[in-house]
Design an enzyme around this catalytic site. Structure first.
Site, short mmCIF file in Angstrom:
data_model
loop_
_atom_site.label_atom_id
_atom_site.label_comp_id
_atom_site.label_asym_id
_atom_site.label_seq_id
_atom_site.Cartn_x
_atom_site.Cartn_y
_atom_site.Cartn_z
N ASP A 162 -28.86 -15.39 -24.99
CA ASP A 162 -27.51 -15.89 -25.27
C ASP A 162 -27.56 -17.23 -26.01
O ASP A 162 -26.94 -18.19 -25.58
CB ASP A 162 -26.78 -16.02 -23.91
CG ASP A 162 -25.34 -16.45 -24.08
OD1 ASP A 162 -24.72 -16.10 -25.08
OD2 ASP A 162 -24.84 -17.16 -23.17
N GLU A 413 -34.79 -15.11 -16.51
CA GLU A 413 -34.03 -13.89 -16.23
C GLU A 413 -34.66 -12.60 -16.75
O GLU A 413 -33.97 -11.77 -17.34
CB GLU A 413 -32.59 -14.02 -16.75
CG GLU A 413 -31.80 -15.12 -16.08
CD GLU A 413 -30.30 -15.00 -16.33
OE1 GLU A 413 -29.90 -14.26 -17.24
OE2 GLU A 413 -29.53 -15.64 -15.59
N TYR A 468 -23.76 -16.70 -10.98
CA TYR A 468 -22.43 -16.92 -11.55
C TYR A 468 -21.32 -16.37 -10.66
O TYR A 468 -20.37 -15.78 -11.15
CB TYR A 468 -22.39 -16.33 -12.97
CG TYR A 468 -23.22 -17.15 -13.94
CD1 TYR A 468 -22.66 -18.25 -14.57
CD2 TYR A 468 -24.56 -16.87 -14.16
CE1 TYR A 468 -23.42 -19.04 -15.43
CE2 TYR A 468 -25.33 -17.66 -15.02
CZ TYR A 468 -24.74 -18.74 -15.65
OH TYR A 468 -25.49 -19.53 -16.50
N GLU A 503 -29.10 -22.24 -12.78
CA GLU A 503 -27.88 -22.05 -13.58
C GLU A 503 -26.73 -21.71 -12.66
O GLU A 503 -26.84 -20.82 -11.82
CB GLU A 503 -28.02 -20.90 -14.60
CG GLU A 503 -28.89 -21.23 -15.78
CD GLU A 503 -28.93 -20.11 -16.84
OE1 GLU A 503 -27.95 -19.34 -16.94
OE2 GLU A 503 -29.95 -20.03 -17.55
C1 BDP Z 1 -27.70 -16.59 -18.16
C2 BDP Z 1 -28.72 -17.04 -19.19
C3 BDP Z 1 -28.19 -18.06 -20.17
C4 BDP Z 1 -26.78 -17.72 -20.58
C5 BDP Z 1 -25.91 -17.74 -19.34
C6 BDP Z 1 -24.44 -17.44 -19.67
O1 BDP Z 1 -29.90 -17.49 -18.59
O2 BDP Z 1 -29.04 -18.16 -21.28
O3 BDP Z 1 -26.29 -18.55 -21.58
O4 BDP Z 1 -26.36 -16.77 -18.44
O5 BDP Z 1 -24.07 -16.28 -19.65
O6 BDP Z 1 -27.76 -15.22 -18.07
O7 BDP Z 1 -23.71 -18.37 -19.96
#
Ligand code: BDP
Length: 591
Positions: A162, A413, A468, A503
């Site tokens: 991404d 990932e 997330y 993240e």
């Molecule tokens: C994760 C990835 C990252 C993406 C992020 C996203 O590690 O590179 O930019 O999600 O979706 O899957 O913002």
């Protein structure tokens, strides 16, 4: 490989500036010997920079294949009789270089340095034409992977990470001179023994000259000395390198010939510190460390992934402003200038390879390409793993002497819930540990391989999780997200390993407000982070929080990306969103 430096025995010349540049969509340049003369239909191009966003032409932006760069440089008169080296800090993703008509080096991998001894192809005082063909095509055998697909409108490059596939010569290019007998490599491991510090060094060199080492403290006082290609120096009453205190010693390595003349030398900064994992604690200098900070990107308007000192210093100023003590080099090794800066300023780094997107489970959604199996003889296979292994070797040899680097991340990932993934990663973990027994090793786990399903985290010293909840899962329902997130984390916590949340983040369009805290608003980003922090604070094994992302960044086009990925806490031009102030209140107790 030693980075070029100026000192009493070495001299360097920077080749940055405007080079000529030509696209080669037909791949005709190699057979057509473009290196033998001026590039056809060339335009000017800045080095270092990504080429993509500099011209206005969308064809250049989306281009994949060979691109050619050329410059002519005069070799300094005073370098007669010296060994002369051409050094690239990176070329993304692979390159072949010619000096005049002679091919001198090829290199695979977009984020690590390579060099060629060109002594035999140049004359001091004379100009030399340097030509580089850079190729940015991604395949299942490149790190990161990608594929070229046939479409009704022609060939298209697809990839599963991404961020935009910026390419070109991203970092400085150097010509430098040394004596013919020269130092080739230095490796350093530091230790603590009560109030004393130890520096174990190992030096490689060409020729028969003997080595000598001198250690000076930051005030320039000599505090230790040694002789021989390897040994251990002891510093009584050492000033440790520690988070927030980037104290560095200067290790001067000398190569001395029979007559006692210093023929080559190199100054290496050394931060004396230890890193260790015990149970669910991450220890720096024996003390528990809690990571605060971000996953970042090398990503700027116009210059893409080109290194820029002004932005680098500004980004570190913002890290300090917000109270961050660390970052991850998501998703590739960053410029060596960044690591040097982190060393000097006591910022802690999780250092990552470019192995991102090894996961066809994420292949649908935002990335478009579908229908591939991650690990198979036709996709990511043994040859890919060898490229990955080489990327790990180059990362570790480049960065092992940086005190700021405390943890290796060998992939972001990847698919990690299958037998094939387990088989793929086992030897890569073993390799990383062999290369550097002094640091913990991990990889970044994806939400598709939650607690109980991941087959790769068994190899990791530290669990790094990207999650997330409240964004891709249950967007807009933070109470539900909070429960699910806590339940999963409690599972991971039973593994008795430190957990770093590498993240968590929510896309936020700057200036969009919502009294009800709806997704994409600045309010939602703040509430989302607060929810995450409540969860982290309830779980003892969580030893770090790195928000995704430090700043907004460019990505491929897609309906889930509004002018790129908007999970930045700062905008792409580094202005704070509301979340920046909220994080500052959490991370800087003094603010
Ligand atoms: C994760 C990835 C990252 C993406 C992020 C996203 O590690 O590179 O930019 O999600 O979706 O899957 O913002």
């Amino acid at each position: 490989m030693l980075r070029p430096q100026d000192n009493a025995t070495r001299e360097r010349k920077r080749l940055d500036g405007l080079w000529t540049f030509a696209l080669d969509p037909d791949g005709a340049g190699r057979a057509g010997r473009w290196f033998a003369g001026r590039l056809p239909r060339a335009r000017e191009m800045a080095v270092p920079a990504s080429f993509n966003d500099i011209p206005t032409d969308p064809v250049v932006r989306e281009y994949f294949g060979d691109v050619w760069y050329q410059t002519t440089v005069r070799v300094p008169q005073g370098w007669a009789g010296r060994r002369i080296v051409l050094h690239f800090e990176s070329a993304t993703h692979r390159a072949t270089v010619w000096a005049r008509d002679v091919e001198v080096v090829s290199h695979e991998g977009g984020y690590t340095p390579f060099a060629a001894d060109i002594t035999d192809h140049v004359t001091a005082g004379e100009p030399v034409r340097i030509t580089v063909v850079v190729n940015n095509t991604l395949s299942f055998q490149s790190i990161p992977p990608g594929i070229v697909e046939d479409t009704p409108a022609g060939k298209r490059q697809r990839y599963w990470h991404d961020f935009f596939n910026y390419a070109g010569i991203h970092r400085p290019v150097w010509l430098y001179a040394t004596a013919s007998q020269h130092l080739t490599d230095i490796s350093i491991v530091t230790g603590l023994d009560g109030g004393a510090g130890t520096i174990q060094y190992q030096i490689e060199s060409s020729g028969e000259a003997v080595t000598r080492v001198l250690l000076h403290d930051a005030a320039g006082r000599q505090v230790a000395a040694g002789a021989g290609a390897s040994g251990t120096l002891r510093i009584d009453d050492v000033h440790r390198w520690a988070p927030g205190d980037g104290y560095l010693y200067d290790l001067e390595v000398q190569l001395v010939d029979d007559g006692g003349t210093v023929v080559d030398s190199y100054h290496h900064s050394v931060g004396v510190r230890t890193v260790e994992v015990t149970g669910s604690r991450f220890l720096i200098n024996g003390e528990p460390f809690y990571f605060t900070g971000f996953g970042k990107h090398e990503d700027l308007a116009v210059i893409g992934k080109g290194h820029n000192d002004a932005f680098m210093v500004h980004d570190f100023e913002l890290l300090e402003w917000i109270g961050a003590n660390s970052f991850r080099t998501s998703h590739y090794p960053y410029s060596e200038d960044v690591l040097d800066y982190a060393d000097r300023h006591g910022i802690v780094v999780i250092d990552e390879t470019a192995a991102v997107g090894l996961n066809m489970g994420l292949g649908g959604g935002i990335f478009g390409a579908q229908g591939y199996v991650t690990f198979s003889p036709e996709t990511i296979n043994d040859a890919s793993r060898e490229v990955h292994a080489q990327a790990i070797r180059e990362l570790v040899t480049r960065d092992r002497n940086h005190p700021s680097v405390v943890l290796w991340s060998i992939a972001n990932e990847p698919e990690s819930d299958s037998e094939a993934a387990e088989a793929y990663f086992r030897p890569l973990f073993e390799l990383t540990r062999r290369l550097d027994p002094s640091r913990p090793v991990g990889f970044v786990n994806v939400m598709l391989a939650p607690y109980g399903e991941c087959r790769v985290s068994q190899f990791a010293d530290v669990l790094m999780l990207n999650r997330y909840y409240g964004w891709y899962v249950d967007p807009g329902d933070l109470p539900l997200a909070e429960q699910k997130w806590e339940a999963e984390l409690r599972g991971w916590a039973t593994e008795n390993k430190p957990i770093i949340i590498t993240e968590y983040g929510a896309d936020t369009y700057p200036g969009l407000h919502s009294v009800a805290g709806q997704p994409w608003s600045e309010e939602y980003q703040v509430e989302y982070l607060d929810m995450n922090h409540r969860v982290f604070d309830r779980i003892d094994a969580v030893v770090g929080e790195q928000v995704w992302n430090f700043a907004d960044f460019a990505t491929i086009s897609g309906v889930m990306r509004v002018g790129g990925n908007r999970k930045g806490v700062f905008t792409r031009d580094r202005q704070p969103k509301a979340a920046a102030h909220a994080l500052r209140r959490r991370w800087r107790k003094d603010a």
